[in-house]
Design a protein around this motif. Structure first.
Motif, short mmCIF file in Angstrom:
data_model
loop_
_atom_site.label_atom_id
_atom_site.label_comp_id
_atom_site.label_asym_id
_atom_site.label_seq_id
_atom_site.Cartn_x
_atom_site.Cartn_y
_atom_site.Cartn_z
N UNK A 1 28.97 9.63 -7.51
CA UNK A 1 28.52 10.85 -6.82
C UNK A 1 27.78 10.35 -5.74
N UNK B 1 25.09 11.48 -2.23
CA UNK B 1 24.33 12.59 -1.49
C UNK B 1 24.50 12.23 0.09
N UNK C 1 30.97 20.97 2.20
CA UNK C 1 31.03 20.14 0.98
C UNK C 1 30.85 21.37 -0.01
N UNK C 2 31.54 20.82 -1.16
CA UNK C 2 31.76 21.80 -2.38
C UNK C 2 30.43 21.92 -3.22
N UNK C 3 29.44 21.09 -3.19
CA UNK C 3 28.15 21.03 -3.96
C UNK C 3 27.24 20.54 -3.14
N UNK C 4 26.11 21.24 -3.32
CA UNK C 4 24.66 21.11 -2.75
C UNK C 4 23.54 20.52 -3.95
N UNK D 1 20.65 18.32 -0.02
CA UNK D 1 21.86 17.24 0.40
C UNK D 1 23.04 18.00 -0.03
N UNK E 1 28.97 14.81 -2.60
CA UNK E 1 30.56 14.43 -2.84
C UNK E 1 30.90 13.43 -3.92
N UNK E 2 31.91 13.98 -4.84
CA UNK E 2 32.27 13.13 -5.82
C UNK E 2 33.40 12.39 -5.56
N UNK E 3 33.53 10.88 -5.82
CA UNK E 3 34.59 10.22 -5.46
C UNK E 3 35.21 9.72 -6.74
N UNK F 1 23.94 24.40 -10.32
CA UNK F 1 23.95 24.33 -8.53
C UNK F 1 24.93 25.36 -8.11
N UNK G 1 36.61 18.41 -15.20
CA UNK G 1 36.25 18.45 -13.70
C UNK G 1 36.93 19.55 -13.24
N UNK H 1 35.31 22.93 -11.61
CA UNK H 1 35.32 23.44 -10.25
C UNK H 1 35.91 24.89 -10.31
N UNK I 1 38.35 22.15 -2.12
CA UNK I 1 38.08 22.36 -0.65
C UNK I 1 38.08 21.34 0.09
N UNK I 2 38.20 19.96 -0.47
CA UNK I 2 38.23 18.74 0.29
C UNK I 2 39.06 18.02 -0.60
N UNK J 1 40.89 14.30 -2.18
CA UNK J 1 40.30 13.06 -2.55
C UNK J 1 40.31 12.42 -0.97
#
Lengths: 194, 263
Positions: free
Chosen positions: A159, A161, A177-180, A189, A192-194, B177, B203, B207, B257-258, B260
């Protein structure tokens, strides 16, 4: 040949008198054998044409060894230590490179492209937890004809920021972004989760 | 945030103890080498320390302010808490040009959350109190998830592996969040635990839940949409197991939304 065995032993022991005791016939016979022996030692036997091809044609392509036999042959015994050696080497590599056991996944970086639509911006930069929030390391290229800026960076799995810095002063989170996450300093911030 | 009297008392005592130890135990170093020695003695990772020093010297931040910030990382290390996330926060604050006193305050809060997260996890199962899990719990609380919600989730996931509990806590933070209340998070995650979702399935479920919440759907309805009601969901789960199908849960997230590699 009477007493020949004793004679042979004496001759092999290098007794010169032994040769003298042989009759002329025996001496001649011995010379014949000695010549034949030397011929065998130095002879170059030539094989007939096509001999190799004929031999190879009748040999099987593989020898059918049962799997059980093959696996047994890899195990200790018969002086072989293939499996323990490979396992030991893998364990050493895992320990040496600290392969993460908790996350379980691979640790290869992933190429990630960040984009921002900012047609009026003069410069856009990417800062984040992955580059120590340092400026001047990840400038976005642009704008293109549609006003988009973009940059591709390698990120480790996990994860992260990040923020965009527009015109070297305004910090904005990625609007796509999908999360803040609140940063504790009064800003937000992008995550992003990779 | 709801906190029991006992929790408040423990927090207060711990806060006082740390304040006393940092103010009385360490005299403020008068030069950078002395501060560096303090960091080294505490076993802090040299790379972020160097980064912080560089920032401080570039921005002309005094040794006292630098010590006020790094003191919390030193304290975390002495308490055998993860110090890296504390230093990461300092680096972030410096990179964003935040005043040192604000960075020190946020660092203090981070240490407090790390401490609380570790206590909660240790109470459930000491073997799970490893850095990634502690950090995930602390970050969830830092984002606003209540301590009680974190405790319930940790208790529910105490039989999980550390990596799975970490994923669960991160999922809890993500739900919060996205607009879930702290009280809505444990039921949602316990649903996932009971269905033995793997991390990818978890996950996807989170989501989906986040997207629906952001569209205004109530948490109770999201759970129904995901599991089709308690009876239905149990039946589906049994059928799935009976059919030997481990993958797939309810409706898909409707596409990320995005993808990988592309935020």
């Amino acid at each position: 040949m009477k007493g020949s065995k004793e004679h042979v032993h004496r001759m092999l022991d290098g007794d010169p008198a032994a040769s003298a005791e042989l009759s002329p016939d025996q001496t001649e016979e011995l010379a014949t054998y000695a010549k034949a022996l030397r011929g065998l030692e130095t002879a170059r036997v030539s094989v007939p044409p096509g001999f190799t091809e004929r031999v190879m044609a009748v040999l099987p392509e593989s020898i059918d060894v049962p799997w059980g036999e093959r696996i047994r042959s890899l195990w200790p015994g018969q002086g072989r230590w293939v499996i323990p050696a490979v396992a030991g080497a893998m364990a050493t590599v895992l320990c040496a490179f600290g392969v993460p056991l908790i996350t379980g996944g691979t640790n290869r970086p992933v190429e990630v492209t960040f984009e921002l639509h900012a047609p009026d911006a003069r410069s856009v930069e990417l800062i984040g937890s992955f580059n120590g929030w340092r400026r001047g390391e990840a400038a976005l290229q642009g704008p293109d004809a549609t006003g988009h800026w973009s940059v591709t960076v390698p990120l480790d799995p996990g994860r992260h920021e990040y923020l965009f810095v527009i015109d070297d002063r305004q910090m904005v989170p990625d609007p796509s972004a999908s999360l803040y996450r609140p940063d504790g300093f009064g800003r937000t911030n992008a995550v992003i989760d990779i | 945030m709801h906190m029991s009297r006992m929790t408040r008392a423990v927090l207060l005592m711990w806060g006082v103890a740390i304040t006393v130890s940092t103010s009385a135990g360490d005299t403020v170093p008068t030069d950078w080498p002395a501060l560096q020695s303090l960091c080294e003695e505490a076993g802090l990772d040299a790379t972020p320390v160097r980064e912080i020093f560089r920032h401080c010297q570039r921005e002309r931040i005094g040794i006292g302010d630098a010590h006020a910030m790094l003191g919390w990382a030193i304290e975390a290390s002495r308490e055998e808490l993860p110090a890296r996330p504390v230093m990461a926060k300092i680096v972030e604050g410096l990179g964003k040009g935040v005043p040192p006193e604000d960075i020190a305050e946020v660092s203090r809060q981070r240490v407090r959350h790390l401490y609380r997260a570790r206590e909660i996890i240790r109470a459930a199962d000491g073997r799970l109190a490893v850095e990634p899990v502690i950090v995930a719990g602390a970050q969830a609380m830092e984002s606003g998830v209540s301590e009680d919600a974190v405790r319930v989730v940790v208790e529910a996931g105490r039989d999980s592996r550390a990596g799975d509990l970490q994923a669960l806590l991160e999922a809890g933070e993500e739900l919060y969040l996205a607009g879930f209340g702290s009280e809505d998070i444990p039921p949602m995650l316990i649903d996932c635990l009971q269905r033995r979702l793997n991390r990818v399935e978890l996950r996807r479920a989170v989501r989906y839940a986040c997207q629906q919440r952001q569209r205004g759907m109530e948490p109770r309805r999201i759970r129904q949409a995901l599991w089709g009601g308690e009876q239905g969901s149990q039946q589906q789960h049994q059928n799935r197991e009976h059919n030997g199908q481990g993958g797939g849960i309810g409706p898909g997230p409707g596409g990320p939304r995005h993808g990988r590699g592309r935020p």
